[in-house]
Design an enzyme around this catalytic site. Sequence first.
Site, PDB file in Angstrom:
ATOM      1  N   HIS A  94      -7.769   2.600   6.570  1.00 25.65           N
ATOM      2  CA  HIS A  94      -7.198   1.541   5.737  1.00 25.65           C
ATOM      3  C   HIS A  94      -7.239   1.936   4.268  1.00 25.65           C
ATOM      4  O   HIS A  94      -8.197   2.548   3.786  1.00 25.65           O
ATOM      5  CB  HIS A  94      -7.950   0.223   5.936  1.00 25.65           C
ATOM      6  N   HIS A  95      -6.174   1.561   3.557  1.00 23.30           N
ATOM      7  CA  HIS A  95      -6.054   1.909   2.138  1.00 23.30           C
ATOM      8  C   HIS A  95      -7.136   1.231   1.302  1.00 23.30           C
ATOM      9  O   HIS A  95      -7.482   1.707   0.210  1.00 23.30           O
ATOM     10  CB  HIS A  95      -4.667   1.512   1.620  1.00 23.30           C
ATOM     11  N   ALA A  96      -7.685   0.123   1.770  1.00 27.48           N
ATOM     12  CA  ALA A  96      -8.775  -0.528   1.034  1.00 27.48           C
ATOM     13  C   ALA A  96     -10.013   0.352   1.007  1.00 27.48           C
ATOM     14  O   ALA A  96     -10.864   0.227   0.114  1.00 27.48           O
ATOM     15  CB  ALA A  96      -9.111  -1.882   1.665  1.00 27.48           C
ATOM     16  N   ASN A 113     -10.447   2.633  -4.668  1.00 33.31           N
ATOM     17  CA  ASN A 113      -9.118   2.985  -5.154  1.00 33.31           C
ATOM     18  C   ASN A 113      -9.138   3.022  -6.671  1.00 33.31           C
ATOM     19  O   ASN A 113      -9.344   1.994  -7.320  1.00 33.31           O
ATOM     20  CB  ASN A 113      -8.075   1.976  -4.668  1.00 33.31           C
TER      21      ASN A 113
END
Length: 461
Positions: free
Chosen positions: A144-146, A310
């Site tokens: 997941h990008h999180a 991120n």
Amino acid sequence: MERLSAFDASLLYSESSSVPLHVSSIAELDTTTIPGGYSFERMRDHLESRLQALPELRSKLANTSFNLDHPVWVEDPHLDLSYHLRRTALPTPGGRVELSEVCGRIASAPLDRSKPLWEMWVIEGLNGTDPRHGGPVALMIKVHHAAVDGVSAAGLISKLCDLDPDAPPPEPVAGPGGGSALEIAADGLVRAITRPLQLVRAVPETVSTVLGTISRARRGTAMAAPFTAPPTVFNAEITSDRVLAFAQLELDDVKRVKNHFGVKVNDVVMALCSGALRRYLSNRGELPDKPLLAVVPASVHDKSDRPGRNQLSGFFCNLKTTIEDPVQRLLAIAESSSRAKAHSAAIAPTLLVDITQALPPAMFGVAIELMSHTPLKHTPIHNAVISNICGPEAELYAMGARITAMYPFGPIFHGSGLNITVLSLSGKLNVGIISCGKLVRDLWDLADCFEAELKELLAAL
């Protein structure tokens, strides 16, 4: 426990059934280098021996209804590796089309938020071969990008990989620990009370950025402006159906072009993307009269002291697709990129993180709901997301198998249904392309344009 930054959490809030927000990669592996030969069980044991060095893979989300801030990461004490590591096989003949179709279905499904947000798929049957007899396998990784951005995903892969096929496991790395519902709520209350202090940091940076951009626009030194992109087949509402394609080029050829024309590797990469898109859309009779616009994410991990996994900035780049000559297009892109990078460098590197951090969690839901009912969903802000990630030059081994290719894939969004991510690794330039099956089904035509574009630039030396 580890609190998600507002930017990390926004990638959870904005996820939907049609917009799963994970990043992924497909690695092609040479199984002949595995000590003792290939077996799925041997690969599983190899991964299990490295989990203690990978806190990103041992963390899951936790929250409580009394939490006034974003969710947290906590250690999963009951991680079930058999759930996360899966096995499948390609239908015959097991070529690139079959591989992309299987991986496209994997990429279409969201991750289970009750578990650590990742999956790995060992894919057998490449080219109709048996890996037990030395045939290659593919390994698809989905996170997941999180939990990761492009740079931290590359760091995660570097921990999964080795410089030798029989390297020992790396040293253990501490994870986020646990967190009770009371601890999550109490810490969230403190953060909610102190959130207005984030405005003290964000407002001056925002004002400075706006004034600086106006000044640069007057001098003609600003980056390309958003909402100036022409509509293309990729700029529409999407579904969850994902289509993938990929290409591999020789990095030395790219560097020959770079050295001859006195530009940067990233300029050549952008020119290859521009030329491929121009050729692809022209072959479809859909090349716009206006130049395409790309948004180029950039890591600020080395410039930021802010929390969160991120750490991203970025800039808009004019792809100069109206220029027919490939050399003139390359030089024009290099000049445009130089202006865009200078403009981006003048903006506070943590501006995006600071602005999102100043917003309360409830505001994200309002913003997402508002955007879903505005023309933003159908008006092109840009035409594509293009990322260029620099990987190691040395040969890498995953679970004992030599990596012969690794194709990265980022997320796509409503109105922005094309992502091209490029990774240099072990002397190769690996191009991963992802879109939505509702928009296009001929993505291999775009992938094949990359080799044709590089040949044209090499012929011009």
